[in-house]
Design a protein around this motif. Structure first.
Motif, short mmCIF file in Angstrom:
data_model
loop_
_atom_site.label_atom_id
_atom_site.label_comp_id
_atom_site.label_asym_id
_atom_site.label_seq_id
_atom_site.Cartn_x
_atom_site.Cartn_y
_atom_site.Cartn_z
N VAL A 32 0.84 -1.21 0.00
CA VAL A 32 0.00 0.00 0.00
C VAL A 32 0.87 1.25 0.00
CG1 VAL A 32 -1.66 1.34 1.34
CG2 VAL A 32 -1.97 -1.13 1.10
N LEU A 33 1.92 1.26 0.81
CA LEU A 33 2.82 2.41 0.85
C LEU A 33 3.46 2.64 -0.51
CD1 LEU A 33 4.54 1.78 4.30
CD2 LEU A 33 3.12 3.77 3.71
N ALA A 34 3.86 1.56 -1.19
CA ALA A 34 4.46 1.70 -2.52
C ALA A 34 3.45 2.26 -3.52
CB ALA A 34 5.00 0.35 -2.99
N GLU A 35 2.20 1.81 -3.43
CA GLU A 35 1.16 2.32 -4.33
C GLU A 35 0.89 3.79 -4.08
OE1 GLU A 35 -2.08 -0.26 -3.55
OE2 GLU A 35 -1.15 -2.02 -4.52
N LEU A 36 0.88 4.20 -2.82
CA LEU A 36 0.64 5.61 -2.51
C LEU A 36 1.78 6.49 -3.02
CD1 LEU A 36 -0.71 5.36 1.16
CD2 LEU A 36 -2.01 5.97 -0.89
N ALA A 37 2.99 5.96 -3.00
CA ALA A 37 4.14 6.74 -3.47
C ALA A 37 4.10 6.91 -4.98
CB ALA A 37 5.44 6.05 -3.05
N GLY A 38 3.70 5.86 -5.71
CA GLY A 38 3.70 5.93 -7.16
C GLY A 38 5.11 5.95 -7.71
N PRO A 39 5.25 5.97 -9.02
CA PRO A 39 6.58 6.00 -9.64
C PRO A 39 7.36 7.26 -9.24
CG PRO A 39 4.88 5.45 -11.25
CD PRO A 39 4.16 5.90 -10.02
N GLY A 40 8.49 7.06 -8.64
CA GLY A 40 9.34 8.20 -8.28
C GLY A 40 8.84 9.04 -7.13
N GLY A 41 7.76 8.62 -6.48
CA GLY A 41 7.18 9.41 -5.39
C GLY A 41 7.69 8.99 -4.03
N THR A 42 7.08 9.57 -3.00
CA THR A 42 7.48 9.30 -1.62
C THR A 42 6.25 8.85 -0.83
OG1 THR A 42 9.18 11.01 -1.73
CG2 THR A 42 8.52 10.27 0.46
N PRO A 43 6.33 7.74 -0.13
CA PRO A 43 5.19 7.31 0.70
C PRO A 43 5.04 8.22 1.92
CG PRO A 43 7.07 5.87 1.06
CD PRO A 43 7.47 6.80 -0.05
N PRO A 44 3.90 8.13 2.62
CA PRO A 44 3.69 9.02 3.77
C PRO A 44 4.64 8.75 4.92
CG PRO A 44 1.90 7.43 3.57
CD PRO A 44 2.72 7.32 2.32
N PHE A 45 5.21 7.56 5.00
CA PHE A 45 6.18 7.25 6.04
C PHE A 45 6.96 6.01 5.62
CE2 PHE A 45 2.16 5.27 7.31
CZ PHE A 45 2.52 3.94 7.51
#
Length: 291
Positions: A32-45
Motif C-alpha cells: 500500500v505504501l508503494a502504491e501511494l508513493a507511485g513511480p518516483g514518489g514518496t510514501p507518507p512514512f
C-alpha cells in the motif's frame, strides 16, 4: 535569487511486533505504501520492522537483557537522531507493547511517541495460557498446534476479519514455527518482571509520558478490558482510540485503512512538534513577543 527547497526527509514508523512476528505480516502494508508513493514518489512514512533475536531463524538471546539490548540497538538506529523528518513514531502491538515499556524503563525511547495497539501488558499475569506455557510439554503441544492445518484454519476464522490468501496464511504460521524465542518469552515475561517495571516507573513516572493506545473493537486475541488493569497498576490514564472495524491484525486485515491511520498519527506528531518548536523560539530571551 531564491534557494531551491530541499526535499523533506521521510517520517519513520518503527514497528515492534508481537509473538511469532514475521516480516511477511507487514507485506500488505508495504505494498500500500508503494502504491501511494507511485513511480518516483514518496510514501507518507517509512516502515522499519525491528528484527527480534530468536525470530525468523535468527539466533536466540541469552537473556532478557541481551534481547532488549539487541532491540534497543535496532530502534536507536531509527530514533536516535533528529532531522527534518522530526521524531519517529514507535508502534508496538501485542507483546511488543510490553517490550516497548521495558525499553522505556531502561531509559530508551525518551520523548519518542509510543503507540500501543492491543498491547499485552498487565493482563499477562491474569491469563492462564502464559502460566501453562512455562512448562515444556505445553510448549511442544503449542508448536504442534501451529503446524496443524485444522488448527490454522480455526485460528484464521476466529481472529482475522477477512480470509487470508494461502501464501500469507502460510507465512503467518511459519512465523511461530520459526520462533525459537517462544519459550524464552514465557520464561522472561512474568509477574516478577511486572513488579520490577512498577518500581521503575514509580521512580521515573515521566517514562510513561507520550503514550497512546489503539484497540480494535473486534479484537478476539487481546480483550480491551486488559488496559484497565495496566492503568491501575501504573497509575496512568492514556488516551485510547477504539476502532470499530479492526481486529488484532489490522495491518493484514485492512492494510489501506491501517496505513491511513498511521499516516494521520505521523502527521499529528509532526504538527505537535512544529507547535512546540514555535513556542520554544518565541520564548527565547530577547525575542519580541506577539501581541
Amino acid at each position: 535569487m531564491t534557494e531551491p527547497l530541499l526535499p523533506r526527509a521521510m517520517p519513520r514508523v518503527v514497528f515492534l511486533g508481537g509473538n511469532g512476528h514475521a516480516t511477511a505480516r507487514l507485506g500488505p502494508a508495504r505494498r500500500v505504501l508503494a502504491e501511494l508513493a507511485g513511480p518516483g514518489g514518496t510514501p507518507p512514512f517509512a516502515l522499519h520492522d525491528v528484527p527480534y533475536p530468536g525470530f525468523e531463524g535468527r539466533p536466540r538471546a541469552a537473556s532478557l537483557d541481551a534481547f532488549l539490548d539487541a532491540v534497543a540497538k535496532s530502534v536507536r538506529a531509527e530514533t536516535g537522531t533528529r532531522d527534518d523528518a522530526g521524531r519517529p513514531l514507535v508502534y508496538a502491538t501485542g507483546i511488543g507493547g510490553l517490550l516497548a515499556l521495558c525499553l522505556r524503563a531502561r531509559g530508551e525511547l525518551a520523548g519518542v511517541p509510543l503507540l500501543l495497539q492491543a498491547p499485552v501488558l498487565w493482563g499477562l499475569e491474569r491469563r492462564l495460557m502464559p502460566r501453562v506455557l512455562r512448562m515444556r510439554p505445553a510448549q511442544a503441544a503449542l508448536r504442534r498446534a501451529f503446524v496443524s492445518p485444522r488448527f490454522q484454519a480455526r485460528f484464521a476464522r476466529k481472529h482475522f476479519r477477512r480470509p487470508l490468501d494461502g501464501e500469507m496464511r502460510a507465512r503467518f504460521f511459519e512465523g511461530y514455527a520459526r520462533c525459537a524465542a517462544l519459550p524464552d518469552f514465557f520464561a522472561w515475561l512474568t509477574p516478577a518482571l511486572l513488579r520490577r517495571l512498577e518500581a521503575d516507573f514509580r521512580a521515573r513516572p515521566e517514562a510513561l509520558d507520550h503514550v497512546a493506545v489503539w484497540w480494535g473493537e473486534r479484537d478476539t486475541v487481546v480483550p480491551g478490558r486488559e488496559l484497565a488493569w495496566t492503568e491501575a497498576a501504573l497509575g496512568v490514564s492514556w488516551p485510547v482510540r477504539r476502532i470499530p472495524a479492526w481486529g488484532h491484525y489490522p495491518m493484514m486485515d485492512d492494510p489501506p485503512g491501517w496505513v491511513r491511520a498511521l499516516a494521520d498519527a505521523v502527521e499529528n506528531t509532526a504538527v505537535e512538534d512544529a507547535a512546540v518548536e514555535t513556542a520554544s523560539r518565541l520564548s527565547e530571551p530577547g525575542r519580541p513577543q506577539a501581541r
